[in-house]
Each structure stands twice: as structure tokens, then as C-alpha cells.
Design an enzyme around this catalytic site. Structure first.
Site, PDB file in Angstrom:
ATOM      1  N   LYS A  79       0.852  -1.194   0.000  1.00 60.93           N
ATOM      2  CA  LYS A  79       0.000   0.000   0.000  1.00 60.93           C
ATOM      3  C   LYS A  79       0.887   1.242   0.000  1.00 60.93           C
ATOM      4  CE  LYS A  79      -3.941   1.905   2.631  1.00 60.93           C
ATOM      5  NZ  LYS A  79      -4.760   1.735   3.861  1.00 60.93           N
ATOM      6  N   SER A 117      -9.714   2.225   3.111  1.00 63.93           N
ATOM      7  CA  SER A 117      -8.855   2.950   2.214  1.00 63.93           C
ATOM      8  C   SER A 117      -7.947   2.060   1.364  1.00 63.93           C
ATOM      9  CB  SER A 117      -7.970   3.920   3.002  1.00 63.93           C
ATOM     10  OG  SER A 117      -7.078   3.214   3.855  1.00 63.93           O
ATOM     11  N   SER A 138      -9.728  -0.351   7.155  1.00 66.77           N
ATOM     12  CA  SER A 138      -9.164  -0.201   5.808  1.00 66.77           C
ATOM     13  C   SER A 138      -8.494  -1.442   5.238  1.00 66.77           C
ATOM     14  CB  SER A 138      -8.159   0.951   5.784  1.00 66.77           C
ATOM     15  OG  SER A 138      -8.841   2.175   5.910  1.00 66.77           O
TER      16      SER A 138
END
Lengths: 529, 98
Positions: free
Chosen positions: A89, A164, A188
Site C-alpha cells: 500500500k 482505504s 481499511s
């Protein structure tokens, strides 16, 4: 062995679990270079539409792969996942590789050092394929708040992949990576896993180092694994977990035995609690139905299932939306346009002061959701309001932690749906921030209390989209959620047949992407005409 | 609890050093008013005898030996700077003119 594979054979490779990739690499049936090439080919074909990766590091991934292959050929003892590719990420710093956190503020920022989690991937000799898309500074539940465009859900390109960490979940679900790193501040990792039919774990707070991970809310943020199976998540968890002297909130104790727990099939004697406050009203009926079926499976596996009440969970969302913005407003003060990141000069000002440059840069560099939360947090912390908002929210946090303590006196593990609905459509909640916030209702309590949570696929809803269930365990007992998750996964796999993965029932993403690209280009032609 | 006004948002934006446009102020004031009203629910349950919780881990004063260790060089630390001069961050003027 040849270093090139046919496209079809490459596709097959990307469908293996990480554990199977590792086994084949160890057995010499496969090279890491072949594996990395297979993933790079697929990324090249599908990522222009999916937008799961913000940046692909083909050169770096191939270099690592070749080193691993050479070391293995030379008879070197290698870590279990050596040569298995991974995505990261874009919130974790990668030395020499642009790290943006999904923000214009950091659009061109190259970190001077690696996050501990990245260092551990490198020590495990795992090729890093690239950096995945995310809501700006991890604020969001849909990845629509990325400054670099939304990520599309591989199940339905008009839907969100969760957030997210929608880039990581979409990459794993679309076989653009077998494993990915995520971060979970309010769900997330878990909610994106639920809406893409994948597995995601938020370890106990402090279980994985946050050093070098761009901070959102420091008392809530936790790094964890994204995968397609519980065992794969456990393998990655064991690579990244454990004490780090560079993070003072990192737990100084061995990583819980999550991989061993992922072998669990029999749940005899285990007590599972359904959280009354996290079911029923507000949950899509077929999400609730898949949840009820999962609970029935746990009973058949020998678990004793009871209902428990956590009465303060209904205040978790309001408390979270005070604590998170407060911490975020403080953490994001570092983007001051002085030391790194975007610097913008205000228009029409001849010799602007540092303060004017700062304010203009923060206006230009931050997106709407980030501004909304910074303003909310600054307000909640400002003189005259602190006690009524932030102070009270911290008390609610205590009440939620006490609810967990009381629940874990009665049961070993808690269970709930991971998200109240399946993936919503891109744009559906864009104008209604509170509707977006409510999507995190089931995942947020774990972050407030610091307990671990795991989302595993529970099947498909009537709309053809995947549903996830969430398992919650007491702090530092992460292995319990892996044990229950693995037992559930095995029973559902037996019921579903095939490879046992819910992803078997996803539409062919290549066909979706081709159709999407055709429609998009014909729309372009119409516009030009 | 008083509702959040457009002036409140402008003041807080100044504190947060974000120069919001007029449009942004209008939009945010409406949204924040709703959000602040909603998060205010925390006042319904948090009694005076409940201690605040700032963190999941009961940690205090985590220390390490004070030893010299390798760190970033000045060049590395300045590599991402918008502007650098003589191994320092170069910033716009920090004092008022004249």
C-alpha cells in the site's frame, strides 16, 4: 527450465496461493522470475482500468526475483516466502520508490528510507511489485478519495473495492499479486477484503511496526496482511509482525502463532459470540443471510455460539470521528511545504510569507475529505470544545474497551458481518460523507480498543457481489481469529467445491476490462465526433 | 452544543493553515455542522467517573540506550525539500516585511 512462459501458463501461475507458490519455488518447479513476469504481464493488461497500482517497480521486483533464483540454485537456505511477489500500500515508505499516500501533497516524494514492514519484506526476499492505490492519507472507505483516481472492484468495474486499501484488495482479488500489505485505522484492511472476496487481517495494535508508515491516527493505525486465503494471510503476518525498537508502541513479545492456528479445522469447545449490536437493522438482508450461514458452519465445526451485547458500540462511530480527525489534524501538520512535499506560492502575492505559502500549499495539496477531517479535528481540539468533544470521545473509548473485556470473559472470539452492505457504486456516497462513515460501523470498535480483527469471505449476495464476516479476538490473541477463520474457510470451501475460493465465482476480470476499455474508447470517439 | 458556523470554519481553517476558497467554506460549513451535531452524541454516555483512554496500550516512557547510530546524511534528509541551500531547508520569509 525456460525463463519464459506462455500467457496461459502465466495466468495459471498468478492463481496459485502464496503458499503453493512458495512450495513450487522450493521444489524447483518454478522460478521467482517466472512468477514476477506472470504478475507484471497481468498488471500491464488490467491495471490501466483497475488502477490498483499507482506505481509498478518491474525492475526492482525482477532484480529481487533473479537474486532469489540464483541463491536457490546455489543451495542457499531461504525464508519460506522468498521469491513470492507482494504489493505494498502506498502508505508505507519505500526507499527510492515514490510514496504518495494517495495525495497530491506527496505526488513526487521519494522516501529516503524503508518502513520496517518494507524492510522485513526485503529480508524475507519477497519481490515488491509496486505500490497500491488508496484513499488520500487513508481517509475513506472506497478509494474514491485518491488524488490519482479511484480503483475499480474486479467483481464489477462500476463498484468500489473498499477503502482505504482498495488498491491492495483489488490487486489481490484480480490476481495482480498473491499478497499485499494494508493498513487499518478503522477497517481499511477488513472492509476492502469483504467487498472483494479476499482475506484481510488487522493484527493487535502494536503487533506490526508502524515505523516508516505515513501516520493517519497514531493510536488507531495498524499494518496487516491482505491475501486470498487465511493461511496466506498468516504467512505474511508472521513475516511482518514482531517487535521493532524503532516504534515505541510496538509490542515486545513474540508474534502470536497465527500460521499454526491457520491449520485449525475442529472448533470443539470454542465459544463464539455474535455481537448483537452489529447485526440486524442496517445490514443488507443477504449480507445478514450469509452471516447467519457462516455462524451455522461454526456450530457444525463444534463451536458453541451465543449472543453477547456490547452496548456502547453504538457510540463507536461518533467517538471515532472525533478521535481520528483530532489525531489526523495533528499528524498532518507536518505537511507544511517547508521540508518535503508540495510547495505552492499563493497567487497574486509578491513576496509571500512562509505562513502564506504553507496555507496555499495545504489548500492545493489536500483533497476535500482530508480538509474536512483536518478542520473537524482542529475544531474538536480547539479551546472551549476540547472537553465536550475529544475528551468525551476518549471516555467512550474506555467504555468500548470495557465492552470488549466483558464480552471476552464470556466467549473466545466475537463475530459480525465485516461491512453492512456489499460494494456500493462509485460515486454513490461521494456527496454524503456521513453515509460513507457509516460503512465502517462494524470494523471501528476493534481499532478503538486495539483488538485484532480478520475478515474472511462468506459467500455471495443476491447482487452477485461477495460478503465478508469479521472475527475479533482479545489483544495479543490474534491466533484465535485465524483458527476460526481457517475452520470457516475450510467448511465453506468444501461446500462450494472447485478450488474452494469465492473468487472462482467472480466474473472474468479480463473480459470486464476489455469490455470497459471498448465502451470507454467508443465514448471518447463520440465526444470527438 | 452550538452549531458550527461559516465563521467558525474560517477561523479553524486559519488555525490549521489551509487557505480555503469561498466555495469550500460554504460547503464545509454545511457538512461540518451536520457532522459535529452527530459526533456530539458522545456526550450522551460518557459519565464523569469514566477515565479517558488515549491509547490501546498502557505504555509509559519507552526508552532506549542513548547511543550514536547511523542516521540520514544531510543530502538524504534534504533530498525531498522543495528548496535547499547550504545543507539547510530554504524557506520563504518568516518575518513581516519591514
Amino acid at each position: 527450465m525456460t525463463e519464459t512462459t506462455t500467457p496461459a501458463a502465466g495466468e495459471e501461475l498468478t492463481r496459485l496461493t502464496a503458499a503453493a507458490m512458495a512450495d513450487r519455488l522450493t521444489a524447483g518447479e518454478l522460478t521467482s522470475e517466472q512468477l514476477v513476469h506472470a504478475h507484471l504481464d497481468r498488471i500491464e493488461r488490467l491495471n490501466p482500468v483497475l488502477n490498483a497500482y499507482l506505481r509498478v517497480d518491474a525492475e526492482g521486483a525482477l532484480a529481487t526475483a533473479r537474486e532469489v533464483d540464483a541463491a536457490r540454485a546455489g543451495g542457499e537456505q531461504l525464508p519460506r516466502l522468498a521469491g513470492v511477489p507482494v504489493a505494498v500500500k502506498d502508505i508505507a515508505c519505500t526507499e527510492g520508490l515514490v510514496t504518495t499516500a494517495g495525495s497530491r501533497m506527496l505526488a513526487a516524494w521519494v522516501p529516503p528510507y524503508d518502513a520496517t514492514v518494507v524492510r522485513r519484506l526485503r529480508e524475507a526476499r519477497m519481490p515488491i511489485l509496486g505500490k497500491t492505490n488508496m484513499d488520500e492519507f487513508a481517509m475513506g472507505s472506497s478509494t474514491e478519495h485518491s488524488a490519482f483516481g479511484p480503483t475499480r472492484n474486479p467483481w464489477d468495474l462500476d463498484r468500489i473495492p473498499g477503502g482505504s486499501g482498495g488498491g491492495s484488495s483489488a490487486a489481490v482479488a484480480a490476481y495482480l499479486a498473491p499478497l499485499a500489505i494494508g493498513s487499518d485505522t478503522g477497517g481499511s484492511i477488513r472492509q476492502p477484503a469483504a467487498v472483494t472476496g479476499t482475506v484481510g487481517a488487522k493484527p493487535t495494535y502494536g503487533g506490526v511496526s508502524r515505523y516508516g508508515v505515513i501516520a493517519l491516527a497514531s493510536s488507531l493505525d495498524q499494518i496487516g496482511p491482505c491475501a486470498r486465503t487465511v493461511t496466506d494471510a498468516a504467512l505474511l503476518h508472521e513475516v511482518i509482525g514482531g517487535h521493532d525498537p524503532m516504534d515505541s508502541t510496538s509490542i515486545d513479545a513474540p508474534v502470536p502463532p497465527v500460521l499454526e492456528a491457520a491449520g485449525t479445522r475442529d472448533l470443539t469447545g470454542l465459544r463464539v459470540g455474535i455481537v448483537s449490536e452489529l447485526t440486524g437493522e442496517g445490514y443488507q438482508p443477504d449480507v445478514q443471510a450469509r452471516f447467519d450461514e457462516a455462524v451455522a458452519q461454526l456450530r457444525e465445526a463444534g463451536a458453541e455460539v451465543v449472543e453477547v451485547s456490547c452496548p456502547h458500540f453504538r457510540y463507536a462511530l461518533p467517538a471515532y470521528y472525533l478521535i481520528l480527525p483530532s489525531e489526523a489534524s495533528s499528524n498532518l501538520a507536518r505537511y507544511d511545504a517547508m521540508r518535503y512535499g508540495l510547495r505552492v506560492h499563493p497567487e497574486g502575492v509578491d513576496r509571500p510569507s512562509a505562513e502564506q505559502v504553507m496555507a496555499a500549499s495545504r489548500d492545493a495539496g489536500f483533497g476535500d475529505e482530508v480538509k474536512r477531517r483536518i478542520i473537524l479535528g482542529t475544531y474538536a481540539l480547539s479551546a472551549g470544545y476540547y472537553e465536550a468533544y475529544y475528551g468525551q470521545a476518549q471516555k467512550v473509548r474506555t467504555l468500548i474497551a470495557r465492552d470488549f473485556e466483558a464480552a471476552f470473559e464470556q466467549v473466545d472470539v466475537l463475530i459480525s458481518p465485516t461491512a453492512p452492505t456489499t460494494a456500493f457504486r462509485i460515486g454513490d456516497k461521494a456527496e454524503d460523507p456521513m453515509a460513507m462513515y457509516r460503512n465502517d460501523i462494524a470494523t471501528i470498535p476493534a481499532n478503538l480498543a486495539g483488538v485484532p480483527g480478520l475478515s474472511v469471505p462468506a459467500g455471495i449476495a443476491g447482487d452477485g457481489l461477495p460478503v465478508g464476516v469479521q472475527l475479533l479476538a482479545p489483544a495479543t490473541s490474534d491466533e484465535r481469529m485465524y483458527a476460526v477463520g481457517a475452520a470457516l474457510e475450510a467448511r465453506l470451501a468444501a461446500q462450494w467445491g472447485g478450488s474452494g475460493s469465492v473468487l472462482d465465482r467472480a466474473p472474468d476480470v479480463s473480459a470486464l476490462v476489455d469490455a470497459f476499455a471498448t465502451t470507454a474508447s467508443s465514448a471518447d470517439r463520440e465526444v470527438t465526433a | 452544543m452550538s452549531a458550527i458556523t461559516r465563521d467558525d470554519v474560517a477561523h479553524v481553517a486559519m488555525l490549521a493553515r489551509i487557505s480555503l476558497s469561498e466555495d469550500e467554506l460554504d460547503r464545509l460549513a454545511g457538512q461540518l455542522d451536520q457532522i459535529v451535531d452527530w459526533v456530539g452524541q458522545v456526550n450522551q454516555v460518557a459519565a464523569a467517573d469514566v477515565p479517558p483512554m488515549s491509547h490501546p496500550l498502557p505504555l509509559t516512557n519507552v526508552t532506549r540506550p542513548d547511543e550514536v547510530r547511523p542516521a540520514l546524511t544531510a543530502e538524504q534528509a534534504l533530498a525531498g525539500a522543495p528548496e535547499a541551500e547550504q545543507q539547510r531547508f530554504a524557506v520563504p520569509r518568516i518575518l513581516d516585511e519591514d
